[in-house]
Design an enzyme around this catalytic site. Structure first.
Site, mmCIF file in Angstrom:
data_model
loop_
_atom_site.group_PDB
_atom_site.id
_atom_site.type_symbol
_atom_site.label_atom_id
_atom_site.label_comp_id
_atom_site.label_asym_id
_atom_site.label_seq_id
_atom_site.Cartn_x
_atom_site.Cartn_y
_atom_site.Cartn_z
ATOM 1 N N ASP A 1 -58.896 -15.062 3.316
ATOM 2 C CA ASP A 1 -59.272 -15.166 4.743
ATOM 3 C C ASP A 1 -58.262 -14.408 5.596
ATOM 4 O O ASP A 1 -57.281 -14.987 6.026
ATOM 5 C CB ASP A 1 -59.330 -16.635 5.149
ATOM 6 C CG ASP A 1 -59.896 -16.814 6.549
ATOM 7 O OD1 ASP A 1 -60.447 -15.851 7.103
ATOM 8 O OD2 ASP A 1 -59.774 -17.921 7.092
ATOM 9 N N GLU B 1 -59.434 -13.045 15.030
ATOM 10 C CA GLU B 1 -60.598 -13.916 14.802
ATOM 11 C C GLU B 1 -60.190 -15.385 14.769
ATOM 12 O O GLU B 1 -60.911 -16.259 15.238
ATOM 13 C CB GLU B 1 -61.281 -13.536 13.479
ATOM 14 C CG GLU B 1 -62.601 -14.264 13.214
ATOM 15 C CD GLU B 1 -62.458 -15.611 12.527
ATOM 16 O OE1 GLU B 1 -63.402 -16.394 12.567
ATOM 17 O OE2 GLU B 1 -61.387 -15.899 11.957
ATOM 18 N N GLU B 2 -59.001 -15.658 14.206
ATOM 19 C CA GLU B 2 -58.642 -17.053 13.936
ATOM 20 C C GLU B 2 -58.426 -17.904 15.177
ATOM 21 O O GLU B 2 -58.787 -19.074 15.193
ATOM 22 C CB GLU B 2 -57.388 -17.124 13.047
ATOM 23 C CG GLU B 2 -57.582 -16.580 11.637
ATOM 24 C CD GLU B 2 -58.515 -17.422 10.772
ATOM 25 O OE1 GLU B 2 -59.093 -18.385 11.272
ATOM 26 O OE2 GLU B 2 -58.655 -17.082 9.585
ATOM 27 N N HIS C 1 -57.066 -21.512 4.918
ATOM 28 C CA HIS C 1 -56.050 -21.881 5.925
ATOM 29 C C HIS C 1 -54.892 -22.719 5.361
ATOM 30 O O HIS C 1 -54.261 -23.466 6.091
ATOM 31 C CB HIS C 1 -56.682 -22.626 7.104
ATOM 32 C CG HIS C 1 -57.703 -21.829 7.844
ATOM 33 N ND1 HIS C 1 -58.424 -22.342 8.891
ATOM 34 C CD2 HIS C 1 -58.114 -20.547 7.724
ATOM 35 C CE1 HIS C 1 -59.244 -21.416 9.360
ATOM 36 N NE2 HIS C 1 -59.078 -20.313 8.667
HETATM 37 ZN ZN LIG Z 1 -61.755 -15.756 8.431
#
Ligand SMILES: [Zn+2]
Length: 457
Positions: free
Chosen positions: A292, A326-327, A424
């Site tokens: 991610d 994005e996060e 995450h």
């Molecule tokens: Zn992502």
């Protein structure tokens, strides 16, 4: 038209379709052979993870990632590489986040916790209070300020294990993290502990973004590991009298300058029509952001490289975009759309890979019905490469608004069973990505872009 003529026309069209399919299947095989043999996505990911590392928006590492991927795009053979400046939120975790539960019998249980993105800190003194567990917002509302005031609220919203598509469970339980802290603050809570959004029980806290509702006080928000959440819930069920203590030093700093990174291959016939393929360059600060979304970035770069290396010249301009932020803000995606609108760009299609570098299983589409019918005709071409479903609904957070400039939208859907083990958390590292799986994703992404470029949408 005579019957004979009708039949011969149908026969001609049918054989033409077969011929085109054969041609496309040969072209896709060529792309696949190139990526599976000479693909550079995995080595690019190694660099992004091991030489750059965690790259939260606004951090020096995020800037390093901008420079590194600009270089990778050039090496992939992009005709032009450029940066799109954008301002991004700059949140920092601060040092020494910790917490524990003190049981009435004197036992102390250290919690595996981490601040949620955008959360304020408790400061050096920390906060201590008794804990109230809730499993839904309805439960929280029912308890109200009479019970909640002055307490630490434990939002225990497990991901539903019966959803085989784990993103569905994330979408449902994730509300505890996104909105829970302000919901609890509404009734006077002094802090919140959220059960980590993880599909399996583990000992890692999983961070992620939360956002404050300005109508209520801002209170510190942390995630605790699923194992701690299970343990804590058990203690509370036993009517154990306990208090939680939390200390964290996170803070939101002023917005910082950053960039999207864009690499293009110019189209030969319709250079002013754009096809976007991307992932997001920022990651959380706890780990390397391998799945991610380092994976989506290097796969998008690989799409350009595969076109170049297999000698496939696109009719339309193909853009690989590394979206920033994005996060915890989505500012990179916003900027990309803003510039597309300002420059009156014609966008045909956009594809995002932001669900990990695992084995590809399908694509989701946010397109009109007739476009979806057209896409479905190509589905069989993907069977040999592990993709077996094309379905409607959803694309990617960074490209989700590009339909405003005419683009059909799509997202790569890899196998989702292990994604929320690493999502995450400190476990989202390079070692948890397979070269073959990553490259197979890039094969399917390139094939889809190849077809949309060739036939339009
Ligand atoms: Zn992502």
């Amino acid at each position: 038209m005579t019957t004979k003529l009708i039949f011969s026309t149908i026969a001609f069209l049918y054989s033409f379709t077969l011929l085109a399919q054969k041609e496309d299947s040969i072209a896709i095989k060529k792309i696949a052979d190139e990526v599976m043999t000479n693909g550079t996505a995995y080595e690019n990911l190694r660099y992004l993870c091991k030489k750059v590392g965690p790259r939260l928006s606004g951090s020096p590492n995020a800037q390093k990632a901008v420079e590194a991927t600009a270089r990778m795009l050039k090496e992939a053979g992009a005709d032009t590489v450029y940066l799109q400046p954008c301002m991004v939120p700059h949140w920092v975790r601060g040092e020494k986040e910790k917490g524990y539960i003190q049981l009435a019998n004197g036992t102390k249980h250290d919690l595996k916790l981490t601040s949620l993105g955008n959360s304020i800190g408790t400061g050096k003194k920390g906060v201590s209070a008794s804990v109230i567990e809730v499993k839904s917002f309805a439960e929280l509302d029912a308890l109200g300020s009479k019970v909640i005031k002055g307490k630490i609220v434990f939002l225990n919203f497990p991901m539903n294990p019966t959803y085989i598509e784990t993103f569905r469970a994330y979408g449902e339980s994730g509300i505890a993290r996104w909105a829970g802290p302000s919901q609890a603050a509404k009734y006077g809570a002094i802090a919140t502990m959220v059960r980590s959004m993880a599909s399996n029980p583990d000992d890692y806290p999983h961070t992620g973004v939360m956002s404050y509702n300005d109508s209520f006080p801002k209170i510190p928000a942390v995630a605790i590991s699923t194992n701690d959440a299970i343990w804590l819930s058990k203690q509370l069920k036993l009517k154990m009298s306990l208090t939680a203590s939390i200390q964290n030093n996170s803070a939101m700093l002023p917005d910082a300058p950053s960039f999207n990174v864009v690499g293009e291959i110019r189209g030969t016939e319709f250079p002013n029509e754009y096809i976007t393929v991307g992932g997001h360059l920022d990651s959380w600060d706890l780990a390397e952001g391998a799945n991610d979304d380092g994976s989506g970035c290097v796969q998008s770069i690989e799409v350009l490289r595969a076109f170049k290396a297999s000698g496939t010249r696109p009719k339309r301009t193909i853009r690989a975009v590394m979206f920033m932020n994005e996060e915890n803000g989505g500012k990179g995606g916003d900027k990309y759309l803003e510039l597309a609108q300002k420059n009156n760009e014609k966008h045909v299609f956009a594809l995002e890979s932001d669900e990990g570098g695992f084995t590809p299983r399908g694509f989701s589409f946010d397109v009109k019905d007739d476009q979806f019918q057209k896409l479905l005709q190509w589905k069989e071409l993907f069977n040999d490469y592990g993709v077996y479903f094309f379905r409607k609904g959803g694309s990617g957070a960074d490209i989700g608004s590009l339909n405003k400039v005419g683009a059909g939208l799509s997202g790569l859907s890899p196998d989702s069973q292990r994604y929320f083990d690493i999502h995450h958390a400190v476990t989202d590292v390079f070692e948890n990505v397979s070269r073959r799986e990553l490259h197979l994703g890039a094969v399917n992404m390139t094939a889809l872009i190849y077809l949309v470029d060739k036939y339009g949408l």
